[in-house]
Design a protein around this motif. Structure first.
Motif, short mmCIF file in Angstrom:
data_model
loop_
_atom_site.label_atom_id
_atom_site.label_comp_id
_atom_site.label_asym_id
_atom_site.label_seq_id
_atom_site.Cartn_x
_atom_site.Cartn_y
_atom_site.Cartn_z
N TYR A 289 0.87 -1.06 0.05
CA TYR A 289 0.09 -0.04 0.05
C TYR A 289 0.89 1.06 0.03
N GLN B 197 0.89 5.62 0.91
CA GLN B 197 0.26 7.04 1.21
C GLN B 197 1.31 8.13 0.94
N LYS C 204 -3.00 12.30 1.83
CA LYS C 204 -3.86 11.61 0.83
C LYS C 204 -4.02 10.40 1.70
N GLN C 205 -5.18 9.57 1.44
CA GLN C 205 -5.35 8.45 2.13
C GLN C 205 -4.50 7.33 1.71
N ARG C 206 -4.18 6.19 2.40
CA ARG C 206 -3.45 5.15 2.19
C ARG C 206 -4.50 4.34 0.97
N GLU C 207 -3.65 3.85 -0.03
CA GLU C 207 -4.51 3.18 -0.82
C GLU C 207 -3.61 1.97 -1.62
#
Length: 123
Positions: free
Chosen positions: A37, A39, A43-46
């Protein structure tokens, strides 16, 4: 206890490559899915990519064709080969593993995270 230790991050120019590694250690019976993942600041973790114990993979659309996830089950290690890097790939990259372990006369499952490794791509 289970620990995930990542390595391989760094600074690279756009178009370059990096290879991330994540090794799991501790009281592990088996590991199901493993993944990477990321981040970026603000921003959000993706999800970037995942791989099952059988080798099935999944990627976020933005990295398809450029990143490759793989794993060595004997070493409890997952890798992320990143090619053709872009500035938008800049982020802190985290390893994740779904671990099955034996504790207190029972098998238990838990998701573990690494501490993260920074990838910076300059334009």
């Amino acid at each position: 206890q289970v620990q995930l230790v990542e390595s391989g991050g760094g600074l690279v120019q756009a178009g370059g490559s990096l290879r991330l590694s994540c090794a799991a250690s501790g009281s592990i019976f088996s590991i199901n899915a493993m993944g990477w993942y990321r981040q970026a600041p603000g921003k959000q973790r993706e999800l970037v990519a995942t791989i099952t114990s059988g080798g099935s993979t999944n990627y976020v659309d933005s990295v398809k064709g450029r990143f490759t996830i793989s794993r060595d089950n004997a070493k409890n290690t997952v890798y992320l080969q990143m090619n053709s890097l872009k500035p938008e790939d800049t982020a802190n990259y985290y390893c994740n593993a779904d671990v099955l372990y034996y504790y207190g006369s029972a098998y238990r499952a838990r998701s573990y995270w690494g501490q993260g490794t920074q990838v910076t791509v300059s334009s």
